[in-house]
Design a protein around this motif. Sequence first.
Motif, mmCIF file in Angstrom:
data_model
loop_
_atom_site.group_PDB
_atom_site.id
_atom_site.type_symbol
_atom_site.label_atom_id
_atom_site.label_comp_id
_atom_site.label_asym_id
_atom_site.label_seq_id
_atom_site.Cartn_x
_atom_site.Cartn_y
_atom_site.Cartn_z
ATOM 1 N N GLU A 376 0.840 -1.214 0.000
ATOM 2 C CA GLU A 376 0.000 0.000 0.000
ATOM 3 C C GLU A 376 0.869 1.256 0.000
ATOM 4 O OE1 GLU A 376 -3.106 -2.628 -0.117
ATOM 5 O OE2 GLU A 376 -2.930 -0.527 -0.698
ATOM 6 N N ILE A 377 1.807 1.312 -0.938
ATOM 7 C CA ILE A 377 2.746 2.436 -1.035
ATOM 8 C C ILE A 377 2.025 3.753 -1.314
ATOM 9 C CG2 ILE A 377 3.136 2.126 -3.524
ATOM 10 C CD1 ILE A 377 5.905 2.929 -1.026
ATOM 11 N N GLY A 378 0.838 3.674 -1.899
ATOM 12 C CA GLY A 378 0.080 4.883 -2.212
ATOM 13 C C GLY A 378 -0.421 5.623 -1.000
ATOM 14 N N ASP A 379 -0.405 4.995 0.176
ATOM 15 C CA ASP A 379 -0.884 5.645 1.400
ATOM 16 C C ASP A 379 0.232 6.333 2.169
ATOM 17 O OD1 ASP A 379 -2.941 2.853 1.518
ATOM 18 O OD2 ASP A 379 -3.712 4.889 1.359
ATOM 19 N N MET A 380 1.418 6.430 1.600
ATOM 20 C CA MET A 380 2.551 7.060 2.285
ATOM 21 C C MET A 380 2.488 8.577 2.121
ATOM 22 S SD MET A 380 6.618 6.381 1.594
ATOM 23 C CE MET A 380 6.480 4.645 2.002
ATOM 24 N N SER A 381 2.842 9.303 3.180
ATOM 25 C CA SER A 381 2.801 10.770 3.138
ATOM 26 C C SER A 381 3.882 11.314 2.213
ATOM 27 C CB SER A 381 3.005 11.342 4.543
ATOM 28 O OG SER A 381 4.335 11.089 4.986
ATOM 29 N N ARG A 418 -4.012 1.507 -5.558
ATOM 30 C CA ARG A 418 -4.481 2.832 -5.940
ATOM 31 C C ARG A 418 -3.910 3.220 -7.304
ATOM 32 N NH1 ARG A 418 -4.143 6.823 -0.812
ATOM 33 N NH2 ARG A 418 -5.453 8.010 -2.258
ATOM 34 N N ASN A 419 -4.541 4.209 -7.929
ATOM 35 C CA ASN A 419 -4.109 4.714 -9.225
ATOM 36 C C ASN A 419 -3.025 5.762 -9.001
ATOM 37 O OD1 ASN A 419 -3.844 6.019 -11.741
ATOM 38 N ND2 ASN A 419 -5.947 5.499 -12.311
ATOM 39 N N LEU A 420 -1.785 5.351 -9.077
ATOM 40 C CA LEU A 420 -0.683 6.267 -8.770
ATOM 41 C C LEU A 420 -0.577 7.393 -9.798
ATOM 42 C CD1 LEU A 420 2.171 3.867 -7.576
ATOM 43 C CD2 LEU A 420 0.490 5.109 -6.216
ATOM 44 N N GLU A 421 -0.967 7.120 -11.055
ATOM 45 C CA GLU A 421 -0.886 8.145 -12.075
ATOM 46 C C GLU A 421 -1.818 9.312 -11.741
ATOM 47 O OE1 GLU A 421 -1.212 4.941 -12.598
ATOM 48 O OE2 GLU A 421 0.569 4.360 -13.747
ATOM 49 N N GLU A 422 -3.042 8.987 -11.307
ATOM 50 C CA GLU A 422 -3.976 10.044 -10.905
ATOM 51 C C GLU A 422 -3.464 10.773 -9.661
ATOM 52 O OE1 GLU A 422 -6.313 9.879 -14.029
ATOM 53 O OE2 GLU A 422 -6.700 11.224 -12.326
ATOM 54 N N MET A 423 -2.849 10.048 -8.744
ATOM 55 C CA MET A 423 -2.313 10.671 -7.539
ATOM 56 C C MET A 423 -1.173 11.627 -7.872
ATOM 57 S SD MET A 423 -2.311 7.510 -4.794
ATOM 58 C CE MET A 423 -1.780 8.578 -3.458
ATOM 59 N N VAL A 424 -0.351 11.265 -8.867
ATOM 60 C CA VAL A 424 0.730 12.159 -9.293
ATOM 61 C C VAL A 424 0.145 13.443 -9.861
ATOM 62 C CG1 VAL A 424 2.588 12.456 -10.986
ATOM 63 C CG2 VAL A 424 2.416 10.316 -9.697
ATOM 64 N N LYS A 425 -0.899 13.314 -10.697
ATOM 65 C CA LYS A 425 -1.546 14.498 -11.274
ATOM 66 C C LYS A 425 -2.140 15.398 -10.198
ATOM 67 C CE LYS A 425 -2.776 12.286 -15.678
ATOM 68 N NZ LYS A 425 -3.898 11.844 -16.560
ATOM 69 N N GLU A 426 -2.672 14.783 -9.140
ATOM 70 C CA GLU A 426 -3.313 15.551 -8.068
ATOM 71 C C GLU A 426 -2.316 16.029 -7.016
ATOM 72 O OE1 GLU A 426 -7.396 12.845 -8.427
ATOM 73 O OE2 GLU A 426 -6.265 12.931 -6.540
ATOM 74 N N GLY A 427 -1.034 15.707 -7.200
ATOM 75 C CA GLY A 427 -0.013 16.143 -6.256
ATOM 76 C C GLY A 427 0.029 15.349 -4.970
ATOM 77 N N LEU A 428 -0.571 14.170 -4.975
ATOM 78 C CA LEU A 428 -0.612 13.334 -3.783
ATOM 79 C C LEU A 428 0.515 12.310 -3.757
ATOM 80 C CD1 LEU A 428 -4.469 12.683 -3.618
ATOM 81 C CD2 LEU A 428 -3.134 14.373 -2.344
ATOM 82 N N PHE A 429 1.197 12.168 -4.882
ATOM 83 C CA PHE A 429 2.310 11.211 -4.943
ATOM 84 C C PHE A 429 3.432 11.824 -5.784
ATOM 85 C CE2 PHE A 429 3.410 6.925 -3.776
ATOM 86 C CZ PHE A 429 4.458 6.599 -4.619
ATOM 87 N N ARG A 430 4.645 11.770 -5.272
ATOM 88 C CA ARG A 430 5.780 12.385 -5.957
ATOM 89 C C ARG A 430 6.034 11.713 -7.312
ATOM 90 N NH1 ARG A 430 9.648 15.407 -2.750
ATOM 91 N NH2 ARG A 430 11.103 14.944 -4.458
ATOM 92 N N GLU A 431 6.170 12.542 -8.335
ATOM 93 C CA GLU A 431 6.387 12.012 -9.670
ATOM 94 C C GLU A 431 7.738 11.304 -9.776
ATOM 95 O OE1 GLU A 431 6.361 14.962 -12.707
ATOM 96 O OE2 GLU A 431 6.063 13.525 -14.323
#
Length: 581
Positions: A376-381, A418-431
């Motif tokens: 669940e790497i997508g839940d990391m701050s 989780r959809n990491l690509e969408e999270m990157v676009k939303e600034g929730l996951f470092r590109e």
Amino acid sequence: MSQFNDLITPVDCIVTEDTRLSEAISLMNSKKWNLLPVTNTNRELVGVFTRSGIFQMIMDRKPLTTPIKSYMKEHVETLPIDTPYENIEMIVKNSPVGTGVVIDEHHHVVGILTKTDMVMSLLQTSQELKTVKILKRTLETALDHAYDGIVMIDEKKNIQMVSPPLLELFNLQPESVLSKPVMKVLPDLHLDNVYQSATAEISGFLEINGIKYIVHRIPILEDGKVIGAIGKIVFRQLNEVSELFKKLQKAENKASFYHQQFQKSASARFTWEHLFTVDPYMEKLKKSAAKAAKGRSTILIRGESGTGKELFAQAIHNSSARSTGKFIVVNCAAIPEDLLESEFFGYDEGAFTGARQKGKLGKFDLANGGTLFLDEIGDMSLSLQAKLLRVLQEREFYRVGGTVRIQVDVRIVAATNRNLEEMVKEGLFREDLYYRLNVISLNVPPLRERLYDTDHLISQFMIELNQILGTSITGIEDRAREVILDYAWPGNVRELRNVMERAMTFAENGKIRFEDLPEYMVKQVSMRDLSPRVSLVENAELEAIKKALVQVKGNKVKAARLLGISRSGLYEKIKKYKLPT
């Protein structure tokens, strides 16, 4: 080397001019000498009486009581007791007489020296020289190949031997060192210390040209007296040795704690054989994952919850070159945000209020040399994402509250639903972290898209759970199977296994029945369009198609042949019933 005193035969008898022939003959016979030194009352040499003198007296028919005075020789070959050994060797070699008389500074007789004595001495000396040469050559060879610097000094504190590594360390040439006073050439070694203490000692850390070294001073003793010294200079990889000593001291205090931490760390239990599937896509995915396991690249496993992402991660670890290392799991969604950093990197003692006295090892410490599975790497701050990125790039980190960089060799296998690509676009996951993790991506499909796997997994779980639960379930009734095959399985393989475990626990007649299934599945069936409004023919046709596809492991040509329809007809029915293609 032999000394002159060791070569001479001491004279322990007195022969004067008045000594009788019979006495002289008796002495020569007992002493086995060729001559007798003749002295006066002050023991000063006045001549010698030889065997030729005895023969002459016998020829002259002299009585045995006759004094030897008239037959002795006054001109005698003498050797002072302090004559150098080298001179004596030349005198004996060139002298026409076979025996010489040795006298002291007062002209008193102290002994005789024969050529036989000298020859034996030369033989002994030759052997000693040979031994010394062999020993010297052995020492020179040892010095030439010594790993550390070595210097040998004599009783006068002059350098006699030196090893190349020492010359290299101090930038010296052999000619500027040999036979020179050690205190002048290498004063920092302080080898003269052992001449007073007569005890070996080790220096503290010294430094030259930025290179640290230590000196082991060893005295050479003979009869309790220091006759030389050896200096052993250790400098190669001494920085590493110093750090090891420091780490060892700390480790001794924390050994028990660290041991407990490592014992608690997990290991990978599953291999590719535990990934049950007959689905063509899944089989291809397993082969791709097995190939990826052989490398060093980071792997990102994607898929819904319960699809078996951790099982893939464990199989990857066990088929990699790191299989003998640790397999450490971190569930990024299950650990509170304020504790996640210390879980990852550990902390030093006193890092914060409430910290353990001896600190704590982090997951990176535990996984060193092995694999770290980040579930669940997508839940990391975002803040922790930045620190994780640094570890992936630099392969080092700081413990919480620590100031020492810790280097690690860890392979990262991450997983997310989780959809990491969408999270990157939303600034929730470092590109940058996304691209660092997404080197090799494996997409595990949900169970509802693996039509052929559901029936296969039912059989496999039945075998596995019978062993675990101690049950004897041999099969499943048609209605129960129909419900299981028709269910969407939002919880995927994990949910299917849980349902099978519950059903097998409740089953009473050796087979799983409809009533043994969970209530929520039973209710869902009652709400479905499996009422009288649904064509029984269509329902039977759907079930026949599902069973055929399962039986031939998804091969459409074989399924169509088994059903007695064309391949195009099968595709139309698959589309009609919205079955996965």
